[in-house]
Design an enzyme around this catalytic site. Sequence first.
Site, PDB file in Angstrom:
ATOM      1  N   LYS A 152      49.828  30.307  29.526  1.00  0.00           N
ATOM      2  CA  LYS A 152      49.482  30.301  28.088  1.00  0.00           C
ATOM      3  C   LYS A 152      50.238  29.189  27.363  1.00  0.00           C
ATOM      4  O   LYS A 152      49.686  28.520  26.502  1.00  0.00           O
ATOM      5  CB  LYS A 152      49.818  31.648  27.430  1.00  0.00           C
ATOM      6  CG  LYS A 152      49.027  32.802  27.966  1.00  0.00           C
ATOM      7  CD  LYS A 152      47.589  32.769  27.464  1.00  0.00           C
ATOM      8  CE  LYS A 152      46.795  33.897  28.092  1.00  0.00           C
ATOM      9  NZ  LYS A 152      45.374  33.735  28.097  1.00  0.00           N
TER      10      LYS A 152
ATOM     11  N   LYS B 145      38.983  31.963  39.555  1.00  0.00           N
ATOM     12  CA  LYS B 145      38.452  33.326  39.509  1.00  0.00           C
ATOM     13  C   LYS B 145      37.450  33.488  38.376  1.00  0.00           C
ATOM     14  O   LYS B 145      37.457  32.714  37.416  1.00  0.00           O
ATOM     15  CB  LYS B 145      39.606  34.314  39.332  1.00  0.00           C
ATOM     16  CG  LYS B 145      40.336  34.156  38.023  1.00  0.00           C
ATOM     17  CD  LYS B 145      41.157  35.374  37.656  1.00  0.00           C
ATOM     18  CE  LYS B 145      41.707  35.180  36.257  1.00  0.00           C
ATOM     19  NZ  LYS B 145      42.206  36.320  35.593  1.00  0.00           N
TER      20      LYS B 145
ATOM     21  N   LYS C 118      36.936  35.965  31.673  1.00  0.00           N
ATOM     22  CA  LYS C 118      36.216  36.115  30.403  1.00  0.00           C
ATOM     23  C   LYS C 118      36.157  34.807  29.643  1.00  0.00           C
ATOM     24  O   LYS C 118      35.178  34.494  29.002  1.00  0.00           O
ATOM     25  CB  LYS C 118      36.922  37.153  29.537  1.00  0.00           C
ATOM     26  CG  LYS C 118      36.683  38.562  30.023  1.00  0.00           C
ATOM     27  CD  LYS C 118      37.525  39.561  29.257  1.00  0.00           C
ATOM     28  CE  LYS C 118      37.481  40.903  29.978  1.00  0.00           C
ATOM     29  NZ  LYS C 118      38.664  41.696  29.796  1.00  0.00           N
TER      30      LYS C 118
HETATM   31  P1  TYM Z   1      41.964  42.118  32.277  1.00  0.00           P
HETATM   32  O1  TYM Z   1      41.302  42.747  31.101  1.00  0.00           O
HETATM   33  O2  TYM Z   1      42.145  40.649  32.285  1.00  0.00           O
HETATM   34  O3  TYM Z   1      41.205  42.506  33.586  1.00  0.00           O
HETATM   35  C1  TYM Z   1      40.934  43.866  33.870  1.00  0.00           C
HETATM   36  C2  TYM Z   1      40.946  44.118  35.354  1.00  0.00           C
HETATM   37  O4  TYM Z   1      39.987  43.269  35.972  1.00  0.00           O
HETATM   38  C3  TYM Z   1      40.630  42.544  37.019  1.00  0.00           C
HETATM   39  N1  TYM Z   1      40.005  41.229  37.149  1.00  0.00           N
HETATM   40  C4  TYM Z   1      39.612  40.722  38.321  1.00  0.00           C
HETATM   41  N2  TYM Z   1      39.660  41.223  39.569  1.00  0.00           N
HETATM   42  C5  TYM Z   1      39.150  40.460  40.547  1.00  0.00           C
HETATM   43  N3  TYM Z   1      38.595  39.243  40.352  1.00  0.00           N
HETATM   44  C6  TYM Z   1      38.526  38.709  39.111  1.00  0.00           C
HETATM   45  N4  TYM Z   1      37.940  37.536  38.934  1.00  0.00           N
HETATM   46  C7  TYM Z   1      39.057  39.443  38.026  1.00  0.00           C
HETATM   47  N5  TYM Z   1      39.167  39.234  36.694  1.00  0.00           N
HETATM   48  C8  TYM Z   1      39.764  40.332  36.179  1.00  0.00           C
HETATM   49  C9  TYM Z   1      42.076  42.447  36.614  1.00  0.00           C
HETATM   50  O5  TYM Z   1      42.890  42.218  37.728  1.00  0.00           O
HETATM   51  C10 TYM Z   1      42.293  43.802  35.999  1.00  0.00           C
HETATM   52  O6  TYM Z   1      42.555  44.755  37.000  1.00  0.00           O
HETATM   53  N6  TYM Z   1      46.700  43.207  31.561  1.00  0.00           N
HETATM   54  C11 TYM Z   1      45.450  43.760  31.999  1.00  0.00           C
HETATM   55  C12 TYM Z   1      45.034  44.996  31.232  1.00  0.00           C
HETATM   56  C13 TYM Z   1      46.061  46.061  31.276  1.00  0.00           C
HETATM   57  C14 TYM Z   1      46.332  46.898  32.398  1.00  0.00           C
HETATM   58  C15 TYM Z   1      47.398  47.751  31.969  1.00  0.00           C
HETATM   59  C16 TYM Z   1      45.806  46.986  33.687  1.00  0.00           C
HETATM   60  C17 TYM Z   1      46.894  46.397  30.265  1.00  0.00           C
HETATM   61  N7  TYM Z   1      47.699  47.429  30.688  1.00  0.00           N
HETATM   62  C18 TYM Z   1      47.923  48.701  32.820  1.00  0.00           C
HETATM   63  C19 TYM Z   1      46.350  47.969  34.542  1.00  0.00           C
HETATM   64  C20 TYM Z   1      47.397  48.803  34.101  1.00  0.00           C
HETATM   65  C21 TYM Z   1      44.398  42.698  31.790  1.00  0.00           C
HETATM   66  O7  TYM Z   1      44.485  41.856  30.937  1.00  0.00           O
HETATM   67  O8  TYM Z   1      43.344  42.841  32.564  1.00  0.00           O
END
Ligand code: TYM
Length: 329
Positions: free
Chosen positions: A111, A194, A197
Site C-alpha cells: 500500500k 492473483k 477486486k
Molecule cells: P479479502 O476481502 O481481500 O478476500 C476475502 C477472501 O478471499 C480470498 N481471496 C483469494 N483466494 C484465492 N485466490 C484469490 N485470487 C483471492 N482473492 C481473495 C482471501 O484470501 C480471503 O480469504 N483481510 C481479509 C478479510 C478479513 C478476514 C478476517 C479474513 C478480515 N478479518 C478474519 C479471515 C479472518 C481480506 O481483506 O480478504
Amino acid sequence: METVLSGIRSTGNLHLGNYFGAVRNFVKMQDNNNCFFFIADYHSLTTYPTPHDLHNNVKMVLAEYLAAGLDPEKSAIFVQSDVPEIPEFYLLLVMNAYVGELERTTTFKDKVRTQPENVNAGLLTYPVLMAADILIHNADKVPVGKDQEQNLEMARKFARRFNHMYKVDYFKDPEPYNFGEDLVKVPGLDGSGKMGKTAGNGLYLIDDDKTIRQKVMRAVTDSGPTTPNSPVSEPIQNLFLIMNLVSQPETLSFYKEKYADCSIRYGDLKKQLAEDIVTYITPIRERITGIINDEAYLRKVSKLGAEKARASASKTLKDVREIIGFKTF
Ligand code: TYM
C-alpha cells in the site's frame, strides 16, 4: 467441535478468488463445526466508501454469501460492525502490537508503494483488527486464500504474545485452512498475479454469461507451444488453474495433453473454459438475484448472525478484560 471462522471485506462483489479461497471450503465445514462467517465492513473503511456504497456493498456480499451456500441456521453469518465487542478487543490487542512489525507486513508495504498519498493508520493496524476478528471467537481454523497467510501469521503471533504476557493459555493458534492442501491462489485473466477486486482481472459471481465469455475470450495467452512437452507459460498455467477449479478432471487432462503434443488451440480451450465457468456460476447468480431484494430475509439473517456472534464475542471479551486486570468498583 472446532471453531471455524472466515470473512471477506465488503469492497465489491465476490469474485472466483474469494469464492474458492474462502467461501467454498467454509461451506463444506458448516455441518460439523462451530462456524462464523462475517462481512468485514470496518476493514472496508480504509478505502473510504460513500455511506451509500458502504451499506450496499454489505448487502450485496451478504446476498452473495447466502447464494454461495452459507447457511444461517448452521453458521453465524454476521456483519463486523454489528458486533461492538470487536473494536473494543482490537483496542486491547493493538497495545501489544509493535509499529515495526506492522510496517514490515507485505500488504502494508504494498500500500505504501501503490498509494503513497493515503497511508492511513487503519492500513497499518489492519492485521490487528483481523486478529481481533479471529481471536474473539478463539477460532481453530480460518479458511482463507494464500494472500491472507501473513495476516494469519500475525494473528497467531498476537495470540501467543497475549498468552505469554499474561501467563495464561487462553488463545489457541488459529490455522489458515484448506483441507490439508496448499492455500489457494486463483489467478487473474491478465496473465500474471492473483484475481483481485481492484486489479480488474476478475470473474464475478454476478457476471452474466455474455460477460463471462467476453472476459475469458480476452484472457492473455502466449504464442503457443512449438516443442513437445515444453514448460507451460504463466498465462496458460493460469487458465489451467481456473479450469482445474470449474471443469471436469478429464477436460483439464484433455487440454493439458493437447498442450504437451503442441496441437492445442487456445480459442477452443477458452471456449470450453468459458462454458464451464458459466455452468458453475449460473446457479449461484440466479440465487443472488433471488435474495438481493429480499430485505426482510437479509435483516433476519444478519440479526440472527449478530446475536450468535455477540454471544461468543462477549464471553471472550469478559475473560480478556479479567485477565488484563480490569475490575469494576
Ligand atoms: P479479502 O476481502 O481481500 O478476500 C476475502 C477472501 O478471499 C480470498 N481471496 C483469494 N483466494 C484465492 N485466490 C484469490 N485470487 C483471492 N482473492 C481473495 C482471501 O484470501 C480471503 O480469504 N483481510 C481479509 C478479510 C478479513 C478476514 C478476517 C479474513 C478480515 N478479518 C478474519 C479471515 C479472518 C481480506 O481483506 O480478504
